[in-house]
Scaffold this motif. Structure first.
Motif, short mmCIF file in Angstrom:
data_model
loop_
_atom_site.label_atom_id
_atom_site.label_comp_id
_atom_site.label_asym_id
_atom_site.label_seq_id
_atom_site.Cartn_x
_atom_site.Cartn_y
_atom_site.Cartn_z
N ASN A 145 30.81 33.02 32.49
CA ASN A 145 31.66 33.42 33.61
C ASN A 145 32.84 32.49 33.83
O ASN A 145 33.91 32.93 34.26
CB ASN A 145 30.84 33.49 34.90
N ALA B 184 35.06 44.75 50.14
CA ALA B 184 35.62 43.42 49.86
C ALA B 184 36.58 43.00 50.97
O ALA B 184 36.57 41.84 51.41
CB ALA B 184 36.34 43.43 48.51
N TYR C 236 31.80 46.23 45.58
CA TYR C 236 30.87 46.96 44.71
C TYR C 236 31.57 48.13 44.02
O TYR C 236 32.09 49.02 44.69
CB TYR C 236 29.68 47.48 45.52
N SER D 298 37.30 38.32 39.21
CA SER D 298 36.37 37.51 39.97
C SER D 298 35.46 38.46 40.74
O SER D 298 34.90 39.39 40.16
CB SER D 298 37.13 36.55 40.89
N SER D 299 35.34 38.27 42.02
CA SER D 299 34.45 39.08 42.85
C SER D 299 34.69 38.69 44.30
O SER D 299 35.22 37.60 44.58
CB SER D 299 32.99 38.81 42.47
N ASN E 277 37.46 39.72 31.87
CA ASN E 277 36.48 40.55 32.56
C ASN E 277 35.03 40.17 32.25
O ASN E 277 34.15 40.43 33.05
CB ASN E 277 36.72 42.02 32.16
N LYS F 189 32.04 32.32 40.30
CA LYS F 189 33.23 33.06 40.71
C LYS F 189 34.13 32.22 41.63
O LYS F 189 35.36 32.36 41.59
CB LYS F 189 32.82 34.38 41.39
N GLN G 68 27.03 52.28 44.18
CA GLN G 68 28.20 51.52 44.58
C GLN G 68 29.35 52.48 44.92
O GLN G 68 29.55 53.50 44.25
CB GLN G 68 28.64 50.56 43.46
N TYR H 189 25.73 32.80 40.83
CA TYR H 189 26.79 33.74 40.50
C TYR H 189 28.02 33.48 41.36
O TYR H 189 29.16 33.45 40.86
CB TYR H 189 26.31 35.18 40.68
N CYS H 190 27.80 33.29 42.67
CA CYS H 190 28.93 32.99 43.56
C CYS H 190 29.65 31.72 43.12
O CYS H 190 30.89 31.67 43.11
CB CYS H 190 28.43 32.83 45.00
N ASN I 39 39.45 40.43 43.10
CA ASN I 39 38.18 40.18 43.79
C ASN I 39 37.59 41.51 44.28
O ASN I 39 37.79 41.90 45.43
CB ASN I 39 38.38 39.24 44.97
N PRO I 40 36.86 42.21 43.40
CA PRO I 40 36.32 43.51 43.80
C PRO I 40 35.09 43.38 44.66
O PRO I 40 34.35 42.39 44.60
CB PRO I 40 35.96 44.18 42.46
#
Length: 292
Positions: free
Chosen positions: A111, A257, A185, A138-139, A87, A157, A224, A153-154, A182-183
């Motif tokens: 990361n 997402a 917000y 991830s995201s 995390n 991830k 969020q 940042y992208c 992959n959350p």
């Protein structure tokens, strides 16, 4: 895995999603080995934890020996590791031109490379057990990257998603399940200054990108839509009810997402269809002749 008590190893547990996950897992009767760079902060963040269920660990994720020692300590205390939740991470705002080499590398160090240190060192433990579940947080930014000022940042991830796919294929023969979460917000302190940095250099020409960053700090933060506790419920359902054959490589969590992921898939399909003939025209002539 059944509804029995499980042993979790969670990185970045003193704040954000990691803090919520750790606190609620302990409340549900699970055991948690939780890592942080600051164990005092970790201990103060996680309240009402019993010594037999909670193991706070000071870990420098960039230091492989530190990671290895923490995993050994978790196994020594609990006898096994059932679920790994990678995390820990942070964001940095700024365009590619504004990003210094050191800022970009620092973002990747935590990361991505810190996460890989965990993957590398937990693999022999999980292989020996012939069981386990690895979840890499991830995201949606690991699948959709067209956000001005968030490229670094992208990129971290995207890298997480890429190595997770390979790791999943490598560990599947040993009975180990692997997935990215992959959350969209979720309401945490991720967008606060200590978790979301900004480049030292700012170029006036990128005013539009700077405005996007500022909106995140002043309007998105604290508003969020996602509830971290409900994200944990999704993760527990995944862990406790999903066979190795049905584990999703990418689990997009949150309505936002899902929407962003489907929009990108639609764009990809459009590009594939538009450019298909030209894109398939690249084989050697002798190969083309055989195909005909």
């Amino acid at each position: 895995m059944s509804q029995q008590s499980l042993v979790f190893y969670i990185t970045g547990a003193s704040k954000g999603l990691g803090k919520v996950f750790t606190q609620r897992l302990l409340e549900k009767g699970h055991k948690v080995a939780a890592t942080s760079r600051d164990t005092d902060q970790l201990k103060s963040a996680i309240t009402n934890a019993s010594d037999d269920a909670f193991l706070p660990l000071k870990v420098d994720l960039v230091n492989e020996q530190s990671v290895s020692d923490s995993l050994a300590a978790a196994v020594a205390k609990f006898g096994r590791i059932d679920v790994v939740i990678n995390n820990a991470g942070f964001g940095i705002g700024g365009t590619t031109e504004e990003m210094s080499d050191s800022e970009l590398r620092q973002n990747f160090d935590i990361n991505f490379f810190g996460l890989v240190n965990v993957l590398r060192n937990v693999a022999p433990i999980l292989r020996k057990q012939a069981s386990g579940f690895v979840l890499n947080i991830s995201s949606i930014a690991g699948f959709v990257g067209h956000y001005p000022g968030f490229g670094a940042y992208c990129a971290t991830k995207f890298a997480v998603d890429g190595i997770t796919e390979g790791y999943a294929a490598e560990l599947q023969p040993f009975g180990v399940r692997v997935a990215t979460i992959n959350p969209g917000y979720f309401r945490t302190d991720f967008l606060r200054a200590e978790s979301f940095l900004t480049t030292k250099i700012k170029i006036d020409a990128y005013e539009a990108a700077h405005k996007v960053e500022e909106v995140h700090r002043t309007q998105v933060h604290g508003n969020q839509q996602g509830d971290p506790a409900k994200l944990l419920d999704v993760i527990l359902h995944l862990v406790q009810n999903t066979s190795i054959e049905n584990v999703p490589l990418h689990l997009f969590v949150g309505p936002d997402a899902h929407t962003h992921a489907k929009d990108k898939i639609a764009r990809l399909n459009k590009d594939l269809d538009t450019w298909e003939t030209l894109a398939k025209s690249t084989n050697h002539d002798d190969v083309v002749a055989k195909q005909q």
